[in-house]
Design an enzyme around this catalytic site. Sequence first.
Site, PDB file in Angstrom:
ATOM      1  N   ARG A  31       0.842  -1.218   0.000  1.00  0.00           N
ATOM      2  CA  ARG A  31       0.000   0.000   0.000  1.00  0.00           C
ATOM      3  C   ARG A  31       0.870   1.258   0.000  1.00  0.00           C
ATOM      4  NH1 ARG A  31      -4.729  -2.495   3.288  1.00  0.00           N
ATOM      5  NH2 ARG A  31      -5.295  -4.067   1.743  1.00  0.00           N
ATOM      6  N   GLU A 175     -13.399 -13.109  12.620  1.00  0.00           N
ATOM      7  CA  GLU A 175     -13.572 -12.524  11.282  1.00  0.00           C
ATOM      8  C   GLU A 175     -13.606 -13.589  10.194  1.00  0.00           C
ATOM      9  OE1 GLU A 175     -10.625  -9.618  10.165  1.00  0.00           O
ATOM     10  OE2 GLU A 175     -11.522  -9.296   8.215  1.00  0.00           O
ATOM     11  N   LYS A 217     -16.794 -10.039  13.135  1.00  0.00           N
ATOM     12  CA  LYS A 217     -16.421  -9.120  12.049  1.00  0.00           C
ATOM     13  C   LYS A 217     -16.719  -9.798  10.720  1.00  0.00           C
ATOM     14  CE  LYS A 217     -12.510  -6.481  10.234  1.00  0.00           C
ATOM     15  NZ  LYS A 217     -11.395  -5.599  10.613  1.00  0.00           N
ATOM     16  N   SER A 259     -14.638  -3.836   5.425  1.00  0.00           N
ATOM     17  CA  SER A 259     -15.086  -3.146   4.211  1.00  0.00           C
ATOM     18  C   SER A 259     -14.813  -3.978   2.959  1.00  0.00           C
ATOM     19  CB  SER A 259     -14.489  -1.745   4.093  1.00  0.00           C
ATOM     20  OG  SER A 259     -13.080  -1.751   4.058  1.00  0.00           O
ATOM     21  N   GLY A 260     -13.803  -4.821   2.976  1.00  0.00           N
ATOM     22  CA  GLY A 260     -13.650  -5.859   1.964  1.00  0.00           C
ATOM     23  C   GLY A 260     -13.505  -5.423   0.519  1.00  0.00           C
ATOM     24  N   GLY A 261     -13.031  -4.202   0.274  1.00  0.00           N
ATOM     25  CA  GLY A 261     -12.852  -3.764  -1.099  1.00  0.00           C
ATOM     26  C   GLY A 261     -13.948  -2.843  -1.591  1.00  0.00           C
ATOM     27  N   ARG A 290      -9.372  -0.554   4.660  1.00  0.00           N
ATOM     28  CA  ARG A 290      -9.231   0.295   3.479  1.00  0.00           C
ATOM     29  C   ARG A 290     -10.250   1.431   3.428  1.00  0.00           C
ATOM     30  NH1 ARG A 290      -9.302  -4.801  -0.316  1.00  0.00           N
ATOM     31  NH2 ARG A 290     -10.226  -5.594   1.603  1.00  0.00           N
TER      32      ARG A 290
HETATM   33  P1  13P Z   1     -10.884  -4.021   5.049  1.00  0.00           P
HETATM   34  O1  13P Z   1     -11.908  -3.128   5.719  1.00  0.00           O
HETATM   35  O2  13P Z   1      -9.930  -3.274   4.167  1.00  0.00           O
HETATM   36  O3  13P Z   1     -11.520  -5.209   4.396  1.00  0.00           O
HETATM   37  O4  13P Z   1      -9.946  -4.574   6.187  1.00  0.00           O
HETATM   38  C1  13P Z   1     -10.498  -5.013   7.363  1.00  0.00           C
HETATM   39  C2  13P Z   1      -9.650  -6.057   7.942  1.00  0.00           C
HETATM   40  O5  13P Z   1      -9.293  -5.988   9.083  1.00  0.00           O
HETATM   41  C3  13P Z   1      -9.269  -7.193   7.088  1.00  0.00           C
HETATM   42  O6  13P Z   1      -8.805  -8.226   7.890  1.00  0.00           O
END
Ligand code: 13P
Length: 344
Positions: A31, A175, A217, A259-261, A290
């Site tokens: 990143r 998660e 999560k 948020s996952g992208g 992200r």
């Molecule tokens: P994102 O919100 O970018 O998906 O990241 C959250 C996270 O902790 C991924 O493990």
Amino acid sequence: MTNLRATASAMVAPGKGILAADESVATASKRLDGAGIPSTAESRRGYREMLLTTPGLANWVSGVILFDETLRQATTDGVPFADYLCDQGVLPGIKVDTGAKPLAGRPGETVTEGLDGLRERVAEYVGLGATFAKWRAVISVGDGRPSRACVSANAHALARYAALCQEGGLVPIVEPEVLIEGEHTIETCEAVTAAVLRAVFAELADHDVDLEAIVLKPSMVVPGKGAPQTASVAEVAAATIRTLRASVPAAVAGVAFLSGGQSAEVATAHLDAMNRLGPQPWPLTFSYGRALQDPALAAYAVDGGATVEGGQAALSHRARCNSAARAAAWTLEMETLEPAGSVL
Ligand code: 13P
């Protein structure tokens, strides 16, 4: 367990969510390099310092998930990041998994590793000031995926991790991420998410994990990125809530989405729409990586990583918008009237 339950409640306190800043060295480097900032231990420390010292962060953020390297680092003034966060009233957390590794015999699927030595690492992290932990299981969809083997191996690992954390004094963030990559429909995502959640809660029950002392999560129920048909914000909110209500026990302390992208604004809109559907058995909030950091990194990267105020303004703007979404009070006007230049 009383303290763990109190910590879990604090993580999903009204108006607050979690900042995920626990990228591994490899991911953080990708990143930073992508933003034109050469990745070194010092540049990663400086970037994380910018995030963590954002003025007012504690108004919108209950906790921050850190990576091992960051938990051992300190502010420019020499204050360990965990101590700095505690002084601000923000809970320090730690990613304890060691990553998603290829699952034998199941091409394209992974199982998350990190159980070996975890009891000892939990003890060390507690000593370093961590109060909660995170473990991310990754489920990919398409071409016969996910397999039962993948779902059960990941659910089992999540439960063993959660039990070890609670035994050692950390609140586990559980998660299970159903990936957005793929061409699957929103209906397929709903079916897969439901199956994964049911498998995870069955394993958590087998391992006597106290659900009042975990934070779930999950990913939201969305169509795959390459799906021919997109879904509206209202459709995503309805499908996600329907799925959670069918598969997540009411005892769970809270739900904090990844948020996952999704883009930053879309992730906020989805959270807001879900909270507008009325009270649920659990608080619904954010644990975005992200969707909180991307605008902050872009602003910080102007001048090669010297724009601290710009980065902090962008982060506080997103945190404030998501805090409003946590309370079903976000509006599109917030995005336009409070541009990413204002730290209130
Ligand atoms: P994102 O919100 O970018 O998906 O990241 C959250 C996270 O902790 C991924 O493990």
